[in-house]
Design a protein around this motif. Structure first.
Motif, short mmCIF file in Angstrom:
data_model
loop_
_atom_site.label_atom_id
_atom_site.label_comp_id
_atom_site.label_asym_id
_atom_site.label_seq_id
_atom_site.Cartn_x
_atom_site.Cartn_y
_atom_site.Cartn_z
N GLN A 592 48.24 43.67 86.87
CA GLN A 592 48.44 42.22 86.92
C GLN A 592 47.45 41.52 87.84
OE1 GLN A 592 52.57 40.67 87.28
NE2 GLN A 592 53.20 42.78 86.83
N ALA A 593 46.81 42.30 88.74
CA ALA A 593 45.92 41.69 89.73
C ALA A 593 44.69 41.05 89.10
CB ALA A 593 45.50 42.73 90.77
N LYS A 594 44.25 41.56 87.95
CA LYS A 594 43.07 40.99 87.29
C LYS A 594 43.12 41.34 85.81
CE LYS A 594 37.98 41.10 87.34
NZ LYS A 594 37.77 39.64 87.39
N THR A 595 42.86 40.37 84.97
CA THR A 595 42.78 40.63 83.54
C THR A 595 41.58 41.54 83.27
OG1 THR A 595 43.73 38.48 82.98
CG2 THR A 595 42.43 39.58 81.27
N GLY A 596 41.81 42.58 82.50
CA GLY A 596 40.71 43.52 82.23
C GLY A 596 41.19 44.76 81.51
N THR A 653 44.48 41.64 78.94
CA THR A 653 44.45 42.97 79.52
C THR A 653 44.75 44.04 78.47
OG1 THR A 653 44.97 42.28 81.77
CG2 THR A 653 45.64 44.52 81.16
N SER A 673 32.40 45.70 82.34
CA SER A 673 33.77 45.21 82.20
C SER A 673 34.58 45.94 81.13
CB SER A 673 33.75 43.71 81.87
OG SER A 673 33.06 43.47 80.66
N SER A 772 43.78 41.71 95.56
CA SER A 772 43.29 40.33 95.52
C SER A 772 42.06 40.16 96.39
CB SER A 772 44.39 39.36 95.93
OG SER A 772 44.78 39.59 97.27
N TRP A 775 39.07 41.85 94.44
CA TRP A 775 38.58 41.10 93.28
C TRP A 775 38.01 39.74 93.71
CZ3 TRP A 775 37.42 44.17 89.82
CH2 TRP A 775 38.26 45.20 89.39
N ASP A 776 38.53 39.16 94.79
CA ASP A 776 37.97 37.91 95.28
C ASP A 776 36.54 38.11 95.79
OD1 ASP A 776 40.20 36.52 94.63
OD2 ASP A 776 41.05 36.50 96.67
#
Length: 777
Positions: A592-596, A653, A673, A772, A775-776
């Motif tokens: 959930q932390a990043k779409t991928g 995702t 990616s 977070s 990814w930030d």
């Protein structure tokens, strides 16, 4: 071979005092071809030379012991006759004879029945034939001389095709020094170092300097063969001339749905040997990079078998890319290169070398199933009562071994010797039977068959396939038995259906591998996961003075986030619904932390299925995630379809649920990616089973490291391979989550590669902050 020698000596003794046996002959012929002048020496040993009855001339005798019955020979086999004619020319030339007799003496080994073919040839005729033959060899010799001059000239000016990355120059130097000093080198090099080009380049340079003659690039997987091809192609683009071929298994390159190498089934089998030399010469003089498609194309053009053609082409190539078994498997190794147990100027480049340990144990082990003896007996009862009785004797010996075995029993070699002696007799009978009978032969013409006898009927195709497969398994078992030493155990056990198995299990393959590695000058073992290196050196025939290199990762540590969950476990005792819920919670929070795109690895299909339901039932997964699952026994098309779902820059995702050590656990390249994270649930320990427990007990006794050798090291290798899918290039960024508190133990952390430090210890609640922040950045 022993039977053939016996027959030769027996026949030679019968021939009388004027018969000269085992006569050495040789001749050197100057020849010029295509502007190249050379000398060709032909030498050998004639089985016999004797005078004609009238004393006018001499006759060359060539003896062949065969299992095919001599009554079925209509004429001598031409290649046998050609051998005798070479001896005939040499003898006639040196003794200034006007003609020479050529005699072929065939002896049926089981019955010792003899059939003779004889003719007298004028010196002029045999000289013309011989000189034409020498011209054919001169054609190839002249081509090879010119090719090697051109090849070496281009290699000497070759330069490394890139600016050296960190650690890469060390690898190149290490490989070249190992070649010079005839050492074996073990390389642990993370993804991105450029292992393939760093090993191929110095190996190629050694050919140009005349230190070596041939490179064998060996691997377990098709995709790594492709990487090797690309490296040779890259050097070719820099001006290198080198002939390199990728070998393909017979089943994959055969033009038939199922290989059947006989003229009745295959349209290319009849006359193959008459055409194949022209096919090989055509290909070699036109192409340098020889792929599967190219072999198929030239094989079709010349109407020959593509597999056999590829093997013939490999004889003339400078580099051969293929599976481990082409160099190390007793039944599949390329006899044209490795038949003699002598050192040759070859280099073995062994990619993904961690895979070779299990593969080698498998190559050097053998198993027989008691029930197979009864199955073959049922087939053979109406075709050979002698073989049926021999099968029954073997079955009785196996029954005795079975009675001693409740669940599992280890035997010593003396206990199975009575069975082995009867199996040797059975193997000889089966060999005689299979040689003397063909799929469509008239068996009633044979002396041991009478008209109307059911044995006169040929085996149907399915039965013949079963008998042939059984014969090969039996023969392999007996060949492995001959090599047994302290690195083997013999044991019996049962399959789930109750069938009794007798195993010759190789526990430590180092001795067997060493015997094959000695047939080359140097061997380089390399992998991204060769830790601990001492374990792999021990199992892969390392010697005290051999070298090991650890190459640092060229990628920035800031591109990777490695986290270890401190409050979750995949131990068998902890596999409860509550633990599965906790594992699935970690996985869901992680993605959930990043779409991928993400891969989730489990230690088994069972655990995958158990946790899959928790993941798929979550509302987040149902709304926001595409889920794809690795199935057992996926075809190449299904694998490609699975990987195609992992697209660049996805808007939704995608997760793949996979098994550690499986087809997606190594060898796949999802760059940038296409993959941004992996979760590894568990330490990858192999399942507790008979074989692994035997490994554990064996290495406990030998080294005091049974658990490590049988479970921990193979398990951690799967973990390292799975994690290695995430960062493939210097532009990749990704996160890795290890789900098992055992990863915090010293025994596991000692197996971490250097680039895994530092790492972060997390809980399900704290993990989000680490993700977070990463990814930030």
């Amino acid at each position: 071979m022993q039977e053939g020698t016996r027959i030769h000596k027996k026949l030679q003794k019968r021939m009388g005092s004027t018969y000269l046996a085992e006569v050495p002959l040789d001749i050197t012929v100057p020849v010029t071809y295509d502007g190249v002048s050379l000398e060709i020496t032909v030498e050998g040993r004639a089985d016999g030379i004797f005078p004609a009855k009238d004393g006018s001339s001499m006759t060359i005798d060539e003896i062949k012991g065969i299992y095919r019955h001599v009554s079925r020979l209509k004429e001598p086999v031409l290649v046998h006759k050609a051998q005798a004619m070479c001896y005939g020319y040499i003898y006639a030339k040196k003794n200034k004879l006007k003609n020479i007799g050529i005699r072929m003496t065939y002896c049926h080994i089981p019955t010792e029945e003899v059939r003779i073919f004889e003719e007298r040839i004028s010196f002029r005729k045999i000289e013309n034939w011989f000189l034409d033959l020498v011209q054919e060899y001169a054609k190839w010799a002249a081509w090879e001389i010119k090719w090697q001059e051109e090849r070496n000239r281009t290699i000497r000016s070759l330069r490394f095709p890139f600016d050296y990355r960190e650690g890469q120059q060390t690898l190149v130097k290490g490989v070249y020094q190992s070649i010079l000093r005839k050492k074996r080198l073990y390389i642990e090099a993370p993804t991105g170092v450029g292992k393939t080009i760093s090993t191929v380049f110095p190996a190629v340079k050694s050919i140009g300097e005349g230190i070596t003659e041939k490179i064998f690039y060996l691997t377990a997987k098709t995709i790594t063969r492709t990487v090797a091809q690309e490296s040779f192609t890259l050097l070719a683009a820099q001006g290198m001339r080198l002939k390199f071929i990728t070998l393909t298994a017979k089943e994959k390159i055969c033009i038939l749905d199922k290989p059947q190498c006989n003229p009745q089934a295959c349209p290319r089998a009849l006359g193959h040997f008459d055409r194949v030399n022209d096919a090989v010469y055509d290909l070699l003089t036109q192409e340098d990079s020889i792929s599967r498609d190219m072999i198929l194309s030239y094989a079709e053009k010349h109407n020959v078998c593509p597999f056999e053609m590829s093997l013939d082409v490999s004889t003339w190539c400078d580099a051969i890319i293929g599976d481990y078994n082409y160099a190390f498997d007793p039944t599949a190794c390329l006899k044209r290169f490795f038949a003699q147990e002598t050192e040759n100027p070859y280099i073995f480049l062994i990619d993904e070398a961690h895979n070779l340990v299990d593969r080698a144990r498998e190559m050097y082990s053998s198993t027989l199933i008691k029930e197979d003896f009864l199955k073959i007996k049922k087939i053979m009862t109406t075709h050979s009562r002698k073989i049926a009785r021999s099968l029954e004797r073997c079955n009785k010996e196996l029954l005795e071994l079975k009675r001693e075995c409740e669940e599992r029993k280890i035997y010593d070699s003396i206990e199975i010797e009575p069975f082995v002696m009867k199996a040797l007799r059975l193997s000889s009978l089966l060999e005689e039977y299979l040689h003397s009978r063909t799929d469509s032969g008239d068996y009633t013409a044979l002396p041991d068959i009478t008209p109307g006898d059911p044995a006169a009927l040929p085996l149907d195709n399915d039965s013949r396939e079963d008998v042939l497969a059984f014969y090969f398994e039996l023969r392999y078992f007996l060949s492995i038995y001959e090599t047994l030493d302290e690195k083997y155990i013999i044991y019996g056990d049962y399959d789930p259906a109750g069938a009794f198995y007798l195993h010759l299990q190789c526990m430590d393959p180092s001795g067997n591998l060493d015997s094959y590695l000695k047939r080359g000058r140097c061997a380089v073992f390399f992998s991204a996961t060769l830790l601990p290196v001492q374990y792999y050196r021990d199992q892969l025939a390392g010697r005290e003075d051999d070298y090991a290199i650890y190459a640092p990762s060229p990628f920035s540590s800031s591109n990777r986030l490695l986290m270890i969950a401190r409050d979750v476990s995949t131990k068998y005792t902890r596999r409860t619904p509550a633990e599965y819920q906790r594992i699935s919670d970690y996985i869901l929070r992680f993605i959930q932390a990043k779409t991928g795109n993400y891969l989730i690895f489990f230690p088994s299909y069972r655990m995958l299925e158990d946790i899959r339901s928790y993941i798929e039932s979550s509302s987040y997964c149902q709304e926001c995630v595409n889920v794809y699952v690795q199935e057992t026994s996926m075809s190449e098309t299904e694998r490609e379809e699975f990987l195609s779902h992992f697209e660049d820059t996805p808007t939704k995702t995608t997760i793949g649920l996979c098994v550690m050590g499986g087809i997606f656990g190594e060898g796949i390249d999802l760059k940038d990616s296409r993959l941004i994270g992996a979760v590894i649930a568990g330490t990858g320990l192999p399942m507790v089973c008979t074989q692994n427990e035997l490994f554990r007990n064996y290495f406990d006794e030998k080294k005091g490291t049974g658990f490590n050798y049988a479970y921990q090291y193979p398990g951690m290798n799967k973990v390292l391979q799975a994690a290695g899918r995430v960062i493939r290039t210097d532009s990749d960024r990704g996160a890795i989550l290890l789900l098992d508190e055992r990863f915090l133990q010293n025994s596991y952390q000692s197996l971490f590669p250097r680039e895994w430090f530092p790492y972060d210890v997390v809980t399900a609640d704290s993990m989000g902050k680490y993700l977070s922040d990463f990814w930030d950045r």
